[in-house]
Design an enzyme around this catalytic site. Sequence first.
Site, PDB file in Angstrom:
ATOM      1  N   CYS A 166     -13.817   0.032  24.252  1.00  0.00           N
ATOM      2  CA  CYS A 166     -13.418   1.440  24.442  1.00  0.00           C
ATOM      3  C   CYS A 166     -14.505   2.371  23.921  1.00  0.00           C
ATOM      4  CB  CYS A 166     -12.090   1.708  23.750  1.00  0.00           C
ATOM      5  SG  CYS A 166     -12.179   1.817  21.956  1.00  0.00           S
ATOM      6  N   ARG A 179      -2.610  -2.930  -7.218  1.00  0.00           N
ATOM      7  CA  ARG A 179      -2.067  -3.671  -6.091  1.00  0.00           C
ATOM      8  C   ARG A 179      -1.191  -4.827  -6.590  1.00  0.00           C
ATOM      9  NH1 ARG A 179      -2.754   0.156  -3.234  1.00  0.00           N
ATOM     10  NH2 ARG A 179      -3.625   0.165  -1.100  1.00  0.00           N
ATOM     11  N   CYS A 230      -6.664  -3.185   3.797  1.00  0.00           N
ATOM     12  CA  CYS A 230      -6.450  -1.740   3.763  1.00  0.00           C
ATOM     13  C   CYS A 230      -7.134  -1.029   2.599  1.00  0.00           C
ATOM     14  CB  CYS A 230      -4.978  -1.385   3.816  1.00  0.00           C
ATOM     15  SG  CYS A 230      -4.743   0.380   4.029  1.00  0.00           S
ATOM     16  N   CYS A 246       0.872  -1.171   0.000  1.00  0.00           N
ATOM     17  CA  CYS A 246       0.000   0.000   0.000  1.00  0.00           C
ATOM     18  C   CYS A 246       0.911   1.224   0.000  1.00  0.00           C
ATOM     19  CB  CYS A 246      -0.876  -0.019   1.252  1.00  0.00           C
ATOM     20  SG  CYS A 246      -1.800   1.478   1.541  1.00  0.00           S
ATOM     21  N   HIS A 247       0.414   2.337  -0.472  1.00  0.00           N
ATOM     22  CA  HIS A 247       1.255   3.540  -0.486  1.00  0.00           C
ATOM     23  C   HIS A 247       1.680   3.985   0.894  1.00  0.00           C
ATOM     24  CE1 HIS A 247       0.879   3.857  -4.739  1.00  0.00           C
ATOM     25  NE2 HIS A 247       1.841   4.733  -4.647  1.00  0.00           N
ATOM     26  N   THR A 248       0.947   3.599   1.883  1.00  0.00           N
ATOM     27  CA  THR A 248       1.322   4.003   3.230  1.00  0.00           C
ATOM     28  C   THR A 248       2.592   3.281   3.679  1.00  0.00           C
ATOM     29  OG1 THR A 248      -1.010   4.375   3.643  1.00  0.00           O
ATOM     30  CG2 THR A 248       0.416   4.361   5.553  1.00  0.00           C
ATOM     31  N   CYS A 278     -10.428   2.656  17.529  1.00  0.00           N
ATOM     32  CA  CYS A 278     -10.165   1.935  18.777  1.00  0.00           C
ATOM     33  C   CYS A 278      -8.833   2.349  19.392  1.00  0.00           C
ATOM     34  CB  CYS A 278     -10.122   0.435  18.469  1.00  0.00           C
ATOM     35  SG  CYS A 278      -9.738  -0.590  19.885  1.00  0.00           S
ATOM     36  N   CYS A 298     -14.911   2.252  20.109  1.00  0.00           N
ATOM     37  CA  CYS A 298     -15.580   1.047  19.576  1.00  0.00           C
ATOM     38  C   CYS A 298     -17.069   1.087  19.896  1.00  0.00           C
ATOM     39  CB  CYS A 298     -14.946  -0.199  20.175  1.00  0.00           C
ATOM     40  SG  CYS A 298     -13.318  -0.571  19.486  1.00  0.00           S
ATOM     41  N   ARG A 337      -3.575   1.261  20.377  1.00  0.00           N
ATOM     42  CA  ARG A 337      -3.007   2.237  19.445  1.00  0.00           C
ATOM     43  C   ARG A 337      -1.711   2.857  19.968  1.00  0.00           C
ATOM     44  NH1 ARG A 337      -0.713   4.686  16.521  1.00  0.00           N
ATOM     45  NH2 ARG A 337      -1.310   6.034  14.754  1.00  0.00           N
ATOM     46  N   HIS A 370       0.923  -4.022   5.921  1.00  0.00           N
ATOM     47  CA  HIS A 370      -0.301  -3.951   6.723  1.00  0.00           C
ATOM     48  C   HIS A 370      -1.547  -4.349   5.942  1.00  0.00           C
ATOM     49  CE1 HIS A 370      -0.061  -0.138   4.578  1.00  0.00           C
ATOM     50  NE2 HIS A 370      -1.362  -0.040   4.725  1.00  0.00           N
ATOM     51  N   GLU A 371      -1.323  -4.963   4.756  1.00  0.00           N
ATOM     52  CA  GLU A 371      -2.472  -5.389   3.920  1.00  0.00           C
ATOM     53  C   GLU A 371      -2.227  -6.845   3.566  1.00  0.00           C
ATOM     54  OE1 GLU A 371      -3.974  -2.332   1.039  1.00  0.00           O
ATOM     55  OE2 GLU A 371      -3.618  -3.925  -0.415  1.00  0.00           O
ATOM     56  N   CYS A 417     -11.671  -3.450  19.854  1.00  0.00           N
ATOM     57  CA  CYS A 417     -11.768  -4.173  21.136  1.00  0.00           C
ATOM     58  C   CYS A 417     -13.213  -4.355  21.568  1.00  0.00           C
ATOM     59  CB  CYS A 417     -10.986  -3.433  22.227  1.00  0.00           C
ATOM     60  SG  CYS A 417     -11.761  -1.882  22.770  1.00  0.00           S
TER      61      CYS A 417
HETATM   62  N1  LIG Z   1      -7.044   6.914   5.286  1.00  0.00           N
HETATM   63  C1  LIG Z   1      -6.767   5.640   5.173  1.00  0.00           C
HETATM   64  O1  LIG Z   1      -7.195   4.801   5.994  1.00  0.00           O
HETATM   65  C2  LIG Z   1      -5.936   5.168   4.022  1.00  0.00           C
HETATM   66  C3  LIG Z   1      -5.221   6.075   3.288  1.00  0.00           C
HETATM   67  N2  LIG Z   1      -4.478   5.656   2.209  1.00  0.00           N
HETATM   68  C4  LIG Z   1      -3.809   6.706   1.439  1.00  0.00           C
HETATM   69  O2  LIG Z   1      -4.604   6.941   0.283  1.00  0.00           O
HETATM   70  C5  LIG Z   1      -3.781   7.518  -0.743  1.00  0.00           C
HETATM   71  C6  LIG Z   1      -4.032   6.795  -2.057  1.00  0.00           C
HETATM   72  O3  LIG Z   1      -3.553   5.488  -1.979  1.00  0.00           O
HETATM   73  P1  LIG Z   1      -3.361   4.669  -3.357  1.00  0.00           P
HETATM   74  O4  LIG Z   1      -4.632   4.669  -4.136  1.00  0.00           O
HETATM   75  O5  LIG Z   1      -2.717   3.369  -3.025  1.00  0.00           O
HETATM   76  O6  LIG Z   1      -2.297   5.656  -4.064  1.00  0.00           O
HETATM   77  P2  LIG Z   1      -1.785   5.714  -5.583  1.00  0.00           P
HETATM   78  O7  LIG Z   1      -0.497   6.468  -5.537  1.00  0.00           O
HETATM   79  O8  LIG Z   1      -1.848   4.390  -6.233  1.00  0.00           O
HETATM   80  O9  LIG Z   1      -2.858   6.660  -6.321  1.00  0.00           O
HETATM   81  C7  LIG Z   1      -2.757   8.035  -6.251  1.00  0.00           C
HETATM   82  C8  LIG Z   1      -3.249   8.590  -7.600  1.00  0.00           C
HETATM   83  O10 LIG Z   1      -3.277  10.024  -7.510  1.00  0.00           O
HETATM   84  C9  LIG Z   1      -2.803  10.563  -8.733  1.00  0.00           C
HETATM   85  N3  LIG Z   1      -2.331  11.917  -8.462  1.00  0.00           N
HETATM   86  C10 LIG Z   1      -1.139  12.296  -7.923  1.00  0.00           C
HETATM   87  N4  LIG Z   1      -1.090  13.639  -7.809  1.00  0.00           N
HETATM   88  C11 LIG Z   1      -2.285  14.128  -8.291  1.00  0.00           C
HETATM   89  C12 LIG Z   1      -2.845  15.417  -8.441  1.00  0.00           C
HETATM   90  N5  LIG Z   1      -2.150  16.502  -8.077  1.00  0.00           N
HETATM   91  N6  LIG Z   1      -4.092  15.541  -8.966  1.00  0.00           N
HETATM   92  C13 LIG Z   1      -4.781  14.431  -9.345  1.00  0.00           C
HETATM   93  N7  LIG Z   1      -4.310  13.170  -9.232  1.00  0.00           N
HETATM   94  C14 LIG Z   1      -3.079  13.031  -8.707  1.00  0.00           C
HETATM   95  C15 LIG Z   1      -1.738   9.596  -9.200  1.00  0.00           C
HETATM   96  O11 LIG Z   1      -1.553   9.713 -10.606  1.00  0.00           O
HETATM   97  C16 LIG Z   1      -2.343   8.240  -8.793  1.00  0.00           C
HETATM   98  O12 LIG Z   1      -3.120   7.703  -9.825  1.00  0.00           O
HETATM   99  C17 LIG Z   1      -2.341   7.441  -0.221  1.00  0.00           C
HETATM  100  O13 LIG Z   1      -2.017   8.706   0.358  1.00  0.00           O
HETATM  101  C18 LIG Z   1      -2.444   6.387   0.888  1.00  0.00           C
HETATM  102  O14 LIG Z   1      -1.439   6.569   1.864  1.00  0.00           O
HETATM  103  C19 LIG Z   1      -4.432   4.341   1.796  1.00  0.00           C
HETATM  104  C20 LIG Z   1      -5.140   3.396   2.516  1.00  0.00           C
HETATM  105  C21 LIG Z   1      -5.901   3.733   3.706  1.00  0.00           C
HETATM  106  N1  LIG Z   2       1.488   7.138  11.517  1.00  0.00           N
HETATM  107  C1  LIG Z   2       0.944   7.870  10.399  1.00  0.00           C
HETATM  108  C2  LIG Z   2      -0.558   7.602  10.281  1.00  0.00           C
HETATM  109  C3  LIG Z   2      -1.030   7.905   8.886  1.00  0.00           C
HETATM  110  C4  LIG Z   2      -2.499   7.568   8.722  1.00  0.00           C
HETATM  111  O1  LIG Z   2      -3.329   8.437   8.668  1.00  0.00           O
HETATM  112  N2  LIG Z   2      -2.811   6.261   8.668  1.00  0.00           N
HETATM  113  C5  LIG Z   2      -4.173   5.819   8.392  1.00  0.00           C
HETATM  114  C6  LIG Z   2      -4.133   4.499   7.666  1.00  0.00           C
HETATM  115  S1  LIG Z   2      -3.284   4.639   6.184  1.00  0.00           S
HETATM  116  C7  LIG Z   2      -3.237   3.043   5.662  1.00  0.00           C
HETATM  117  O2  LIG Z   2      -2.741   2.804   4.572  1.00  0.00           O
HETATM  118  C8  LIG Z   2      -4.974   5.652   9.656  1.00  0.00           C
HETATM  119  O3  LIG Z   2      -5.871   4.815   9.714  1.00  0.00           O
HETATM  120  N3  LIG Z   2      -4.705   6.462  10.643  1.00  0.00           N
HETATM  121  C9  LIG Z   2      -5.417   6.311  11.905  1.00  0.00           C
HETATM  122  C10 LIG Z   2      -4.435   5.939  12.974  1.00  0.00           C
HETATM  123  O4  LIG Z   2      -4.876   5.634  14.100  1.00  0.00           O
HETATM  124  O5  LIG Z   2      -3.232   5.950  12.646  1.00  0.00           O
HETATM  125  C11 LIG Z   2       1.195   9.367  10.558  1.00  0.00           C
HETATM  126  O6  LIG Z   2       1.294   9.800  11.700  1.00  0.00           O
HETATM  127  O7  LIG Z   2       1.276  10.039   9.505  1.00  0.00           O
HETATM  128 ZN   LIG Z   3      -2.730   1.044   3.568  1.00  0.00          ZN
HETATM  129 ZN   LIG Z   4     -11.729  -0.302  21.138  1.00  0.00          ZN
END
Ligand SMILES: NC(=O)C1=CN([C@@H]2O[C@H](COP(=O)(O)OP(=O)(O)OC[C@H]3O[C@@H](n4cnc5c(N)ncnc54)[C@H](O)[C@@H]3O)[C@@H](O)[C@H]2O)C=CC1
Ligand SMILES: N[C@@H](CCC(=O)N[C@@H](CSC=O)C(=O)NCC(=O)O)C(=O)O
Ligand SMILES: [Zn+2]
Ligand SMILES: [Zn+2]
Length: 378
Positions: free
Chosen positions: A101, A372, A177, A46-48, A112, A104, A116, A68-69, A98
């Site tokens: 908390c 992926r 993820c 994953c990009h993270t 949760c 949850c 963490r 993490h995936e 859990c």
């Molecule tokens: N909040 C959460 O729980 C999660 C957050 N993430 C985050 O989500 C984001 C996306 O993840 P992926 O899809 O795997 O990333 P990815 O890098 O595969 O996709 C990002 C896309 O954005 C495009 N892009 C880049 N700059 C741009 C711009 N200025 N304008 C328009 N498009 C642009 C790229 O061409 C690419 O197609 C990452 O920051 C990742 O860390 C991922 C999983 C969970």
């Molecule tokens: N440790 C990082 C946390 C970045 C972040 O926001 N992580 C997401 C998941 S991204 C998965 O690919 C998230 O769920 N955050 C909630 C959490 O409890 O971390 C940073 O500090 O940037």
């Molecule tokens: Zn992820």
């Molecule tokens: Zn919990």
Amino acid sequence: MAPGEPIECLAAIAWEAKKPLDVTKVIVAPPGPGEVRIKIIATALCHTDAYTLDGLDPEGLFPCILGHEAAGVVESVGEGVTSVKPGDHVIPCYQAYCGDCKFCKHPESNLCISVRAFTGKGVMKADGKPRFTTLDGKPIFHFMGTSTFSEYTVVHEQSVALVDKTAPLDKVCLLGCGVATGWGAVFNTAKVQPGTSVAVFGLGAVGLAVIEAAARAGASRIIAVDINADKFPAAKEWGATECINPKDHDKPIQAVINELTEWGCDYTFECIGNVAVMRAALECAHRGWGQSVVVGVAAAGQEISTRPFQLVTGRQWKGTAFGGYKSRVQVPQLVDEYLAGGTLLDKYITHRLPFTQINEAFDLLHSGKTLRTVLTFE
Ligand SMILES: NC(=O)C1=CN([C@@H]2O[C@H](COP(=O)(O)OP(=O)(O)OC[C@H]3O[C@@H](n4cnc5c(N)ncnc54)[C@H](O)[C@@H]3O)[C@@H](O)[C@H]2O)C=CC1
Ligand SMILES: N[C@@H](CCC(=O)N[C@@H](CSC=O)C(=O)NCC(=O)O)C(=O)O
Ligand SMILES: [Zn+2]
Ligand SMILES: [Zn+2]
């Protein structure tokens, strides 16, 4: 391996930021109280993972084992573990659950706090120590409480989702993820309604999952935005009604979308991690009621900004972690939904490689040519 004994196995160690992973043998200690040792069958990138490997994550500790995936099989459990047993098929969940908390118990949160504080420090709650060491005894930190770039890992029981044994682990690993996050951003965080308009910024696996879910939610207009036009065929296949490349316009993308839609979209999603795009996404959320969801992860120090007027005139700015899913409860349901044929999950897997080629997998991830890549152990 005898339960209760250390296991020597293959893993990919991140020794320092911006350096290739070191694929080598490590020792994985037996699970402590409340812990589960898992044999990883498949893990995706994953990009993270790359975000932390690039040194951008303020919680990123080195040396560590990223990942993490994933999906795997329980090898052994520690004292007091009751929800899983050896042989169970599981998905590790960085977003723990859990059930006790305040987060949850809250219907609108999945954040949760049971473990963490420890997963953010790369150690286990029971004793504040990691379960990984090098062959000569150096400790190696965990990552996000999952560390799936290893043949075996140890996680907290709160971070283990029990899934249907008939599910192909080399596919449902994606539900750990990115794809789940995109779906949840639509169904849980924004609660996209039928007949509405959606704009998705960033067409990687997460953005495409948002499009898939928005289409399933009955959105009538789905605008897909990316600076790489190669992403548009997939976006259309996933359900986008139109695609826009900001590079084709000499005005800000939010102005382009506001003109196209008259006052903006009912929902917008930033799936990149770019704070300027987060602003653009907010500013093309519909006046009066538009919701903009931040999914992308941006480094510490990065800040979002907009005029307060954008909020005064009715726009809402939200965020989502793992799509708001209560992991141990809902990940099994996502697996069941996949088994019932309800999702596009298989199509997100664009590459498969042996685990030993994990550095090549990171190159692929950075190439923009993958959604992926799934790694499996020989
Ligand atoms: N909040 C959460 O729980 C999660 C957050 N993430 C985050 O989500 C984001 C996306 O993840 P992926 O899809 O795997 O990333 P990815 O890098 O595969 O996709 C990002 C896309 O954005 C495009 N892009 C880049 N700059 C741009 C711009 N200025 N304008 C328009 N498009 C642009 C790229 O061409 C690419 O197609 C990452 O920051 C990742 O860390 C991922 C999983 C969970
Ligand atoms: N440790 C990082 C946390 C970045 C972040 O926001 N992580 C997401 C998941 S991204 C998965 O690919 C998230 O769920 N955050 C909630 C959490 O409890 O971390 C940073 O500090 O940037
Ligand atoms: Zn992820
Ligand atoms: Zn919990």
